[in-house]
Write an enzyme that holds these catalytic residues in place. Sequence first.
Site, PDB file in Angstrom:
ATOM      1  N   HIS A  72      48.789  36.209  96.693  1.00  0.00           N
ATOM      2  CA  HIS A  72      49.342  36.700  98.095  1.00  0.00           C
ATOM      3  C   HIS A  72      49.286  35.104  98.775  1.00  0.00           C
ATOM      4  CE1 HIS A  72      48.817  39.784 100.917  1.00  0.00           C
ATOM      5  NE2 HIS A  72      49.633  38.577 101.356  1.00  0.00           N
ATOM      6  N   LEU A 106      65.425  47.879  98.200  1.00  0.00           N
ATOM      7  CA  LEU A 106      64.446  48.398  99.127  1.00  0.00           C
ATOM      8  C   LEU A 106      63.658  48.841  98.973  1.00  0.00           C
ATOM      9  CD1 LEU A 106      66.620  48.938 102.780  1.00  0.00           C
ATOM     10  CD2 LEU A 106      64.161  50.313 102.032  1.00  0.00           C
ATOM     11  N   GLY A 107      62.367  48.189  99.516  1.00  0.00           N
ATOM     12  CA  GLY A 107      60.892  48.747  99.435  1.00  0.00           C
ATOM     13  C   GLY A 107      60.478  48.976 101.003  1.00  0.00           C
ATOM     14  N   LEU A 108      59.157  50.170 101.374  1.00  0.00           N
ATOM     15  CA  LEU A 108      58.532  50.512 102.139  1.00  0.00           C
ATOM     16  C   LEU A 108      57.222  49.122 101.857  1.00  0.00           C
ATOM     17  CD1 LEU A 108      57.348  52.244 104.865  1.00  0.00           C
ATOM     18  CD2 LEU A 108      56.298  53.100 102.469  1.00  0.00           C
ATOM     19  N   GLY A 109      56.904  48.497 103.454  1.00  0.00           N
ATOM     20  CA  GLY A 109      56.415  47.483 103.570  1.00  0.00           C
ATOM     21  C   GLY A 109      55.208  48.474 103.860  1.00  0.00           C
ATOM     22  N   PRO A 141      63.508  48.527  93.127  1.00  0.00           N
ATOM     23  CA  PRO A 141      64.634  48.841  94.026  1.00  0.00           C
ATOM     24  C   PRO A 141      64.762  47.549  94.792  1.00  0.00           C
ATOM     25  CG  PRO A 141      63.308  50.819  92.990  1.00  0.00           C
ATOM     26  CD  PRO A 141      63.187  49.224  92.511  1.00  0.00           C
ATOM     27  N   LYS A 186      49.200  42.867  95.207  1.00  0.00           N
ATOM     28  CA  LYS A 186      48.664  41.287  95.572  1.00  0.00           C
ATOM     29  C   LYS A 186      47.056  40.849  95.347  1.00  0.00           C
ATOM     30  CE  LYS A 186      53.366  41.316  98.425  1.00  0.00           C
ATOM     31  NZ  LYS A 186      52.917  42.696  99.346  1.00  0.00           N
ATOM     32  N   TYR A 208      45.379  44.728 101.965  1.00  0.00           N
ATOM     33  CA  TYR A 208      46.378  45.265 103.495  1.00  0.00           C
ATOM     34  C   TYR A 208      44.856  46.049 104.361  1.00  0.00           C
ATOM     35  CZ  TYR A 208      50.852  43.039 102.639  1.00  0.00           C
ATOM     36  OH  TYR A 208      52.041  42.141 102.716  1.00  0.00           O
ATOM     37  N   ASP A 260      55.682  48.230  98.889  1.00  0.00           N
ATOM     38  CA  ASP A 260      54.446  46.735  98.288  1.00  0.00           C
ATOM     39  C   ASP A 260      53.340  47.003  99.117  1.00  0.00           C
ATOM     40  OD1 ASP A 260      55.149  43.565  97.954  1.00  0.00           O
ATOM     41  OD2 ASP A 260      54.056  43.870 100.346  1.00  0.00           O
TER      42      ASP A 260
END
Length: 313
Positions: free
Chosen positions: A111, A16-19, A14, A78, A49, A44
Amino acid sequence: MMTTLKFRNNDEMPILGLGTFRSEPNEVYNAVLSAIKIGYRHIDCAAAYGNEKEVGNAIAEAIKQDLVTREDLWVTSKLWNSSHGEENVVPALNQTLEDLQLDYLDLYLVHWPVALKKGTEMPEKASDFIPLSEVPLTNTWKGMEAALEQGLAKHIGVSNFNENQLKAIMATAAHQPEMNQVEMHPFLQQEALKSFCVQNDILLTAYAPLGSLGDENTTLRLLENDTIINIADSRSMSPAQVALAYTMQRGIAVIPKSINEARLLQNLETLNHTLTEEDIALLRDLDKGHRFIDGKFWEVENGPYTADSIWNA
Ligand code: A2P
């Protein structure tokens, strides 16, 4: 508007993804679950993170509630810099898979082209780094290929790599990198890097596609740009939607981060809009090579990197 990017084997991601960068652990669970509820299918993530367990809980809950199946989702993560080196990649990926409660990733990325000593989150002194002469990117890439061959990741790629760094791994790769995730938005269009990637069948994902609004240190605000606001007004879009649509219409995936339900929906609804050639020409002129994520955090006294060498070496 195209809604997916196609990989070499025809797998579709897709666009468009969610960060999830800078989404606090206590916020990210609701963000991911809400996002999946309203139709996001691409998440993502990254070990660095510090929130993959919470992301994993949300994915597990979404599957339990029958909102989606694992196969419906595209999950990217990553490899952190402290796990460079062939033998360290699969163990790091296994930790990520355990945290995300998954048995494979759709996409795993190196990364940064930066190696840090084991256990180092962010460097404070030169000795926190491992020189790339000791752990070359080609060596780390072999570990990525092992992850692919073992089925732990369906696709492998990199993030924050420049053309030379891509060429270095491509020269000896048994499996070529399929993705480069870099900062991209109307103020940083990276046309030369994009051409190189297109020529070499490497897809691009734009991080900070809204101009990294979460960065309190910056005064330059992408979404307050007059051109973007004027186009937004004339198309009944929001400035964020204009920024996202522009990058997607260049054939680049976007992963806007939000933890707010209304903005999650607004960002996803960008897919219902298309900018005109005229809008695109105006937005193309906004490029100023401006990095919000400038790489200065890799600069330490007598260390191996400067903010310039990170991008240009
Ligand atoms: P929030 O999570 O409160 O929605 P980027 O992905 O470029 O790093 O930008 C992320 C930042 O932009 C976050 O601070 C996020 O805040 C904010 N944001 C996300 N979507 C929108 C939007 N549609 N309009 C304005 N700000 C947004």
